[in-house]
Motif scaffolding. Structure first.
Motif, PDB file in Angstrom:
ATOM      1  N   ASN A  76       0.826  -1.207   0.000  1.00 24.98           N
ATOM      2  CA  ASN A  76       0.000   0.000   0.000  1.00 24.98           C
ATOM      3  C   ASN A  76       0.860   1.257   0.000  1.00 24.98           C
ATOM      4  O   ASN A  76       0.551   2.232  -0.693  1.00 24.98           O
ATOM      5  CB  ASN A  76      -0.924   0.002   1.222  1.00 24.98           C
ATOM      6  CG  ASN A  76      -2.026  -1.035   1.117  1.00 24.98           C
ATOM      7  OD1 ASN A  76      -2.324  -1.532   0.030  1.00 24.98           O
ATOM      8  ND2 ASN A  76      -2.623  -1.370   2.247  1.00 24.98           N
ATOM      9  N   LYS A 159     -14.785   1.798  -0.159  1.00 27.74           N
ATOM     10  CA  LYS A 159     -14.536   0.617  -0.973  1.00 27.74           C
ATOM     11  C   LYS A 159     -13.054   0.272  -0.953  1.00 27.74           C
ATOM     12  O   LYS A 159     -12.205   1.132  -1.153  1.00 27.74           O
ATOM     13  CB  LYS A 159     -15.004   0.851  -2.412  1.00 27.74           C
ATOM     14  CG  LYS A 159     -16.516   0.917  -2.559  1.00 27.74           C
ATOM     15  CD  LYS A 159     -16.921   0.837  -4.019  1.00 27.74           C
ATOM     16  CE  LYS A 159     -18.426   0.711  -4.176  1.00 27.74           C
ATOM     17  NZ  LYS A 159     -18.817   0.545  -5.593  1.00 27.74           N
ATOM     18  N   GLU A 160     -12.762  -1.005  -0.733  1.00 30.32           N
ATOM     19  CA  GLU A 160     -11.372  -1.430  -0.612  1.00 30.32           C
ATOM     20  C   GLU A 160     -10.555  -1.109  -1.851  1.00 30.32           C
ATOM     21  O   GLU A 160      -9.392  -0.724  -1.761  1.00 30.32           O
ATOM     22  CB  GLU A 160     -11.306  -2.933  -0.327  1.00 30.32           C
ATOM     23  CG  GLU A 160     -11.907  -3.341   1.011  1.00 30.32           C
ATOM     24  CD  GLU A 160     -11.752  -4.823   1.270  1.00 30.32           C
ATOM     25  OE1 GLU A 160     -10.804  -5.431   0.699  1.00 30.32           O
ATOM     26  OE2 GLU A 160     -12.557  -5.386   2.033  1.00 30.32           O
ATOM     27  N   GLU A 161     -11.154  -1.256  -3.032  1.00 31.81           N
ATOM     28  CA  GLU A 161     -10.385  -1.081  -4.268  1.00 31.81           C
ATOM     29  C   GLU A 161     -10.127   0.379  -4.609  1.00 31.81           C
ATOM     30  O   GLU A 161      -9.267   0.684  -5.444  1.00 31.81           O
ATOM     31  CB  GLU A 161     -11.095  -1.762  -5.445  1.00 31.81           C
ATOM     32  CG  GLU A 161     -12.504  -1.244  -5.730  1.00 31.81           C
ATOM     33  CD  GLU A 161     -13.578  -1.995  -4.973  1.00 31.81           C
ATOM     34  OE1 GLU A 161     -14.713  -2.064  -5.483  1.00 31.81           O
ATOM     35  OE2 GLU A 161     -13.286  -2.508  -3.879  1.00 31.81           O
ATOM     36  N   TYR A 162     -10.855   1.319  -3.972  1.00 33.96           N
ATOM     37  CA  TYR A 162     -10.697   2.735  -4.300  1.00 33.96           C
ATOM     38  C   TYR A 162     -10.141   3.581  -3.154  1.00 33.96           C
ATOM     39  O   TYR A 162      -9.651   4.686  -3.393  1.00 33.96           O
ATOM     40  CB  TYR A 162     -12.051   3.334  -4.709  1.00 33.96           C
ATOM     41  CG  TYR A 162     -12.708   2.678  -5.897  1.00 33.96           C
ATOM     42  CD1 TYR A 162     -12.002   2.447  -7.069  1.00 33.96           C
ATOM     43  CD2 TYR A 162     -14.044   2.290  -5.847  1.00 33.96           C
ATOM     44  CE1 TYR A 162     -12.601   1.843  -8.152  1.00 33.96           C
ATOM     45  CE2 TYR A 162     -14.655   1.683  -6.931  1.00 33.96           C
ATOM     46  CZ  TYR A 162     -13.930   1.462  -8.083  1.00 33.96           C
ATOM     47  OH  TYR A 162     -14.523   0.862  -9.164  1.00 33.96           O
ATOM     48  N   THR A 165      -6.303   4.794  -3.281  1.00 30.79           N
ATOM     49  CA  THR A 165      -6.068   5.733  -4.387  1.00 30.79           C
ATOM     50  C   THR A 165      -6.749   7.067  -4.110  1.00 30.79           C
ATOM     51  O   THR A 165      -6.188   8.133  -4.423  1.00 30.79           O
ATOM     52  CB  THR A 165      -6.594   5.142  -5.706  1.00 30.79           C
ATOM     53  OG1 THR A 165      -5.968   3.875  -5.940  1.00 30.79           O
ATOM     54  CG2 THR A 165      -6.296   6.070  -6.873  1.00 30.79           C
ATOM     55  N   ALA A 252      -7.372  -1.735   3.922  1.00 29.73           N
ATOM     56  CA  ALA A 252      -7.058  -1.424   2.528  1.00 29.73           C
ATOM     57  C   ALA A 252      -6.194  -0.180   2.397  1.00 29.73           C
ATOM     58  O   ALA A 252      -5.527   0.010   1.378  1.00 29.73           O
ATOM     59  CB  ALA A 252      -8.351  -1.242   1.725  1.00 29.73           C
TER      60      ALA A 252
END
Length: 308
Positions: A76, A159-162, A165, A252
């Motif tokens: 990360n 959300k883990e995927e966003y 970022t 995340a």
């Protein structure tokens, strides 16, 4: 007769002027760093500090209970740095190029407006963006709806995927003023004779930036890159203020800084372990030291040829 060679006078003023900075830096940086490294080599066994050598590092890197969290935080952290390198620094260079144009008006206003977020507190920035991006009371959904793009909105921080970022882009928004100002200063220091010679050869506009200005500011870009590296691998404040010590959702957004904080001080049901926390901090120091050494001895020497 030959006159005796007189010894050069001892310049006592040099150590006198250096002493305050040296003492302060040693007190707040060097001594705590050495103490952290020393603490990482011990372990609390039956209430006593016992020297265990590199055992804490082996546990951190090899024990599944620790290794999974460590490698997740390291990956990360690396992605957090990559986003800054790919987004923040190019935008900073672009803004500096625009601000250095003689045709642009109100330069001082633009410079100040872009640089102001840099001086804001992490807590203020994190809380403000958390409100802006909130799907319940945030202004982001209504702003996207105003331009017909409401379907693109999502709870990015949830959300883990966003989430990671999104935090990296928030950090870019806050600190893009630093590379902008450094590159802007580097461009202003380019001698007018070089630019005039380029114009005589018909090199103007964008072509002048790519062929003349960019090679001359490469040393400054290198300095910005290493500062970005050091700053990002020390990241903690923004992530902690937005996502808390658990760096959710589901770790995340966990980076080495938040992982070290939880380990050293403990959080909720997790008990603090200063020895393992110091081991994480020591690894952070080694990573930063390796990156800085590669830059100083492998990259900076090559960039010196572009200095004027």
């Amino acid at each position: 007769m030959q006159k005796p060679i007189s010894k050069p006078p001892i310049r006592w003023h040099i150590p006198v002027f250096l002493a305050p900075a040296f003492i302060i830096y040693t007190a707040i940086m060097v001594i705590p760093l050495l103490g952290t490294i020393q603490l990482s080599l011990f372990s609390d066994i039956d209430g006593e500090q016992v020297f265990v050598g590199l055992a804490n590092f082996k546990t951190l890197l090899g024990d599944p209970r620790w290794a999974q969290q460590f490698w997740n935080a390291l990956v990360n952290n690396t992605w957090f740095f990559i986003v800054h390198m790919l987004v923040q620094n190019p935008i900073g260079i672009l803004l500096a190029a625009l601000l250095s144009s003689n045709k642009l008006r109100m330069k001082a206003f633009y410079r100040t407006s872009i640089f102001i977020p840099t001086i804001l507190s992490f807590v203020i920035v994190g809380f403000a963006w958390k409100l802006i991006l909130s799907p319940i009371w945030g202004v982001a959904p209504s702003m996207l709806d105003a331009v017909g793009l409401k379907s693109l909105f999502a709870p990015w921080l949830g959300k883990e995927e966003y989430a990671l970022t999104t935090l990296a882009l928030i950090s870019v928004w806050q600190f893009v003023g630093i590379p902008m100002m450094l590159i802007y200063a580097a461009m202003l220091s380019i001698p007018d004779e070089i630019l005039e010679a380029a114009e005589c050869d018909g090199i103007t506009g964008i072509s002048q930036f790519w062929k003349v200005k960019l090679p001359l500011i490469l040393p400054s870009i290198g300095i910005i890159s290493i500062l970005t590296f050091v700053g990002n691998f020390n990241a903690f404040d923004l992530i902690y203020s937005v996502q808390g010590a658990l760096a959710g959702p589901n770790f995340a957004t966990d980076v080495l800084g938040t992982f070290m904080f939880r380990t050293f001080f403990g959080f909720q049901l997790q008990l603090g372990d200063p020895n393992m926390g110091s081991a994480i901090a020591s690894i952070m120091f080694v990573i930063i030291l390796i990156g800085v050494s590669i830059y100083l001895f492998g990259i900076q020497t090559r960039l010196r040829r572009y200095q004027f």
